[in-house]
Design an enzyme around this catalytic site. Structure first.
Site, PDB file in Angstrom:
ATOM      1  N   VAL A 185       0.627  -1.200  -0.098  1.00 11.13           N
ATOM      2  CA  VAL A 185      -0.010  -0.190  -0.041  1.00 11.13           C
ATOM      3  C   VAL A 185       0.922   0.939  -0.489  1.00 11.13           C
ATOM      4  O   VAL A 185       1.805   1.516   0.729  1.00 11.13           O
ATOM      5  CB  VAL A 185      -0.867   0.180   1.349  1.00 11.13           C
ATOM      6  CG1 VAL A 185      -1.590   0.836   1.551  1.00 11.13           C
ATOM      7  CG2 VAL A 185      -1.693  -1.112   0.988  1.00 11.13           C
ATOM      8  N   HIS A 196       2.779   3.455   6.290  1.00  9.90           N
ATOM      9  CA  HIS A 196       1.783   2.969   7.383  1.00  9.90           C
ATOM     10  C   HIS A 196       2.924   1.456   8.362  1.00  9.90           C
ATOM     11  O   HIS A 196       4.246   1.301   7.729  1.00  9.90           O
ATOM     12  CB  HIS A 196       1.354   1.776   7.139  1.00  9.90           C
ATOM     13  CG  HIS A 196       1.040   0.932   6.227  1.00  9.90           C
ATOM     14  ND1 HIS A 196       1.538   1.019   4.519  1.00  9.90           N
ATOM     15  CD2 HIS A 196       1.637  -0.237   5.919  1.00  9.90           C
ATOM     16  CE1 HIS A 196       1.532   0.021   3.638  1.00  9.90           C
ATOM     17  NE2 HIS A 196       1.808  -0.718   4.774  1.00  9.90           N
ATOM     18  N   HIS A 222       3.472  -0.637  10.818  1.00 10.56           N
ATOM     19  CA  HIS A 222       2.470  -2.346  11.221  1.00 10.56           C
ATOM     20  C   HIS A 222       3.205  -2.643  12.772  1.00 10.56           C
ATOM     21  O   HIS A 222       4.176  -2.760  13.238  1.00 10.56           O
ATOM     22  CB  HIS A 222       3.709  -3.434  11.067  1.00 10.56           C
ATOM     23  CG  HIS A 222       2.923  -3.613   9.694  1.00 10.56           C
ATOM     24  ND1 HIS A 222       1.655  -4.446   8.642  1.00 10.56           N
ATOM     25  CD2 HIS A 222       3.557  -3.138   8.407  1.00 10.56           C
ATOM     26  CE1 HIS A 222       1.766  -4.147   7.385  1.00 10.56           C
ATOM     27  NE2 HIS A 222       2.656  -3.465   7.233  1.00 10.56           N
TER      28      HIS A 222
END
Ligand code: AMP
Length: 127
Positions: free
Chosen positions: A106, A110, A112
């Site tokens: 993506v 981001h 995790h």
């Protein structure tokens, strides 16, 4: 399909749509700088994604272009989520995939957060 982290930001990526409220997510935290939500395909008992609200493709893009307030706000949000979820005392893992070798799928930065159980080896090892 891994993304090319050197490409410009794509406003149609799935996390941009989550930030705009166009598709649902299971939100666990939100502030001026970041949104955190449950990963749709969890790889551990607890698997949360934390994303900045700004338009950054990857950690590389963010570290180069974000201003100091954005960086501080995002880093603090990651810590807040980990503490709120009770991850600190038992321990947890944080990870950001970048580009093809990192397996990034993506193209919106981001982090995790994995936890809730022992997480095993840090990384796949050569045989
Ligand atoms: P990465 O491989 O680091 O780019 O990770 C992308 C992560 O996004 C994967 O762990 C997916 O399961 C997760 N993901 C993809 N779509 C969604 C979604 N709509 N809501 C929550 N997590 C998602």
């Amino acid at each position: 399909m891994p993304i090319d982290p050197t490409q410009p930001y794509d406003d149609n990526n799935i996390f941009a749509k989550i930030l705009r409220g166009e598709i649902p997510s299971s939100t666990v935290y939100e502030d001026d700088w970041a949104l955190a939500f449950e990963d749709i395909n969890p790889q551990a008992e607890i698997h949360i994604l934390v994303i900045p609200k700004g338009r950054y493709v990857s950690w590389d893009d963010f570290s180069e272009k974000a201003d100091a307030d954005e960086i501080a706000g995002f880093v603090r949000a990651v810590g807040i989520v980990a503490r709120d979820k009770g991850l600190v005392e038992p321990g947890y893992r944080m990870m950001a995939n970048i580009g093809a070798h990192g397996g990034q799928e993506v193209p919106h930065l981001h982090v995790h957060l994995f936890g809730g159980e022992p997480l095993g080896p840090m990384i796949w090892k050569r045989g």
